[in-house]
Write a protein that holds these residues in place. Sequence first.
Motif, short mmCIF file in Angstrom:
data_model
loop_
_atom_site.label_atom_id
_atom_site.label_comp_id
_atom_site.label_asym_id
_atom_site.label_seq_id
_atom_site.Cartn_x
_atom_site.Cartn_y
_atom_site.Cartn_z
N MET A 1 0.82 -1.21 0.00
CA MET A 1 0.00 0.00 0.00
C MET A 1 0.85 1.26 0.00
SD MET A 1 -3.15 -0.92 -0.19
CE MET A 1 -4.10 0.47 0.40
N GLN A 2 2.17 1.12 -0.12
CA GLN A 2 3.06 2.27 -0.13
C GLN A 2 2.99 2.99 -1.48
OE1 GLN A 2 4.80 3.37 2.62
NE2 GLN A 2 3.52 1.79 3.57
N PRO A 3 3.13 4.33 -1.48
CA PRO A 3 3.15 5.07 -2.75
C PRO A 3 4.31 4.60 -3.63
CG PRO A 3 2.96 6.57 -0.87
CD PRO A 3 3.29 5.22 -0.32
N VAL A 4 4.12 4.66 -4.93
CA VAL A 4 5.17 4.29 -5.87
C VAL A 4 5.37 5.45 -6.86
CG1 VAL A 4 4.73 1.82 -5.70
CG2 VAL A 4 3.53 3.16 -7.44
N LEU A 5 6.56 5.48 -7.47
CA LEU A 5 6.87 6.49 -8.47
C LEU A 5 6.95 5.82 -9.84
CD1 LEU A 5 9.62 8.79 -6.91
CD2 LEU A 5 7.26 9.39 -7.44
N SER A 6 6.23 6.38 -10.80
CA SER A 6 6.33 5.88 -12.16
C SER A 6 7.67 6.26 -12.75
CB SER A 6 5.20 6.46 -13.02
OG SER A 6 5.47 7.82 -13.32
N MET A 7 7.96 5.75 -13.94
CA MET A 7 9.21 6.06 -14.61
C MET A 7 9.35 7.56 -14.87
SD MET A 7 10.78 4.11 -17.97
CE MET A 7 10.54 2.47 -17.26
N ALA A 8 8.21 8.25 -15.05
CA ALA A 8 8.23 9.69 -15.29
C ALA A 8 8.17 10.50 -14.01
CB ALA A 8 7.06 10.07 -16.20
N GLY A 9 8.13 9.82 -12.86
CA GLY A 9 8.12 10.53 -11.59
C GLY A 9 6.75 10.88 -11.05
N VAL A 10 5.70 10.24 -11.58
CA VAL A 10 4.35 10.46 -11.07
C VAL A 10 4.12 9.57 -9.86
CG1 VAL A 10 1.89 10.31 -11.62
CG2 VAL A 10 3.51 11.08 -13.36
N ARG A 11 3.69 10.17 -8.76
CA ARG A 11 3.46 9.40 -7.54
C ARG A 11 2.06 8.80 -7.56
NH1 ARG A 11 6.19 9.20 -2.85
NH2 ARG A 11 7.48 10.95 -3.55
N VAL A 12 1.97 7.49 -7.30
CA VAL A 12 0.70 6.77 -7.34
C VAL A 12 0.52 6.02 -6.03
CG1 VAL A 12 -0.61 4.95 -8.49
CG2 VAL A 12 0.78 6.53 -9.85
N LEU A 13 -0.67 6.09 -5.48
CA LEU A 13 -0.99 5.38 -4.24
C LEU A 13 -1.91 4.21 -4.56
CD1 LEU A 13 -0.79 5.28 -1.13
CD2 LEU A 13 -2.87 6.68 -1.06
N PRO A 14 -1.43 2.97 -4.44
CA PRO A 14 -2.29 1.80 -4.70
C PRO A 14 -3.50 1.78 -3.78
CG PRO A 14 0.02 1.16 -4.63
CD PRO A 14 -0.04 2.58 -4.13
N GLU A 15 -4.60 1.25 -4.29
CA GLU A 15 -5.83 1.14 -3.51
C GLU A 15 -5.91 -0.17 -2.75
OE1 GLU A 15 -9.43 2.47 -5.83
OE2 GLU A 15 -7.95 2.44 -7.45
N LEU A 16 -5.21 -1.18 -3.23
CA LEU A 16 -5.24 -2.49 -2.61
C LEU A 16 -4.01 -3.27 -3.03
CD1 LEU A 16 -7.77 -4.79 -4.50
CD2 LEU A 16 -6.94 -2.64 -5.41
N THR A 17 -3.77 -4.39 -2.38
CA THR A 17 -2.64 -5.24 -2.71
C THR A 17 -3.11 -6.47 -3.49
OG1 THR A 17 -2.83 -6.37 -0.57
CG2 THR A 17 -1.33 -4.49 -0.70
N LEU A 18 -2.15 -7.18 -4.05
CA LEU A 18 -2.48 -8.34 -4.89
C LEU A 18 -3.37 -9.35 -4.20
CD1 LEU A 18 0.89 -9.06 -6.72
CD2 LEU A 18 -1.30 -8.52 -7.80
N ASP A 19 -3.10 -9.59 -2.91
CA ASP A 19 -3.89 -10.60 -2.21
C ASP A 19 -5.31 -10.14 -1.90
OD1 ASP A 19 -3.15 -8.72 -0.34
OD2 ASP A 19 -2.59 -10.17 1.21
N GLU A 20 -5.62 -8.87 -2.23
CA GLU A 20 -6.97 -8.36 -2.00
C GLU A 20 -7.80 -8.31 -3.29
OE1 GLU A 20 -6.55 -5.27 1.67
OE2 GLU A 20 -5.54 -4.66 -0.20
N LEU A 21 -7.22 -8.76 -4.38
CA LEU A 21 -7.97 -8.78 -5.64
C LEU A 21 -9.22 -9.66 -5.51
CD1 LEU A 21 -5.25 -9.24 -8.42
CD2 LEU A 21 -6.56 -7.19 -7.93
#
Length: 201
Positions: free
Chosen positions: A40-60
Amino acid sequence: MRNTVYFLAFDGFADWHAALALCEIRRPGDWQLRTVGFSMQPVLSMAGVRVLPELTLDELDIRSTALLILPGGHLWERRQSPELIDAVAHLHQSGATIAAIDSAVLVLAHAGLLEGRRHTASWPGQVALHLPRYSGEERYDTQALAVSQDRVITASHLGSVEFAREVIRTLDLYSPLDREHWYRMFKHATPPPWLGGQAVA
């Protein structure tokens, strides 16, 4: 009911790979679009855009998953996630479509989804370089920038428009004629009829 599209975001994901596809998925408002991460930690795209996931893989929610989109990124050439590979195989087996572009095609190869299916990637030797046991060369399409077969979409890093077209077709967005007009507009700057013949800026 399969009404949800998941997009995987991770540090260094290529944000332009699926941008057109994601916009068209959201436009009609008929599909839920959710961002999934390895945590659930924020991630940075290759272009530097910060994205906050809404859920994790095990919550699909497998039962509601219509499509999982995997963008490219250097991550896939450095290592693979057993958790993601298992999830991809399970989702596909359950009836969902898996769409991967550029190096994300390696995830599908590890999950066994390229075997016996027509597919593509960014260049003919890309999969074999990272997966020596890969044996799908005879099904690799060197002429297509994106390929869809049996709920598996693969695309070259140069094929983001074609990738979006296959996603649009898979989700049955717009009519076949409008899909073709959409493709010509974004690929060749050919104005569709609904723009009244005006040039595309």
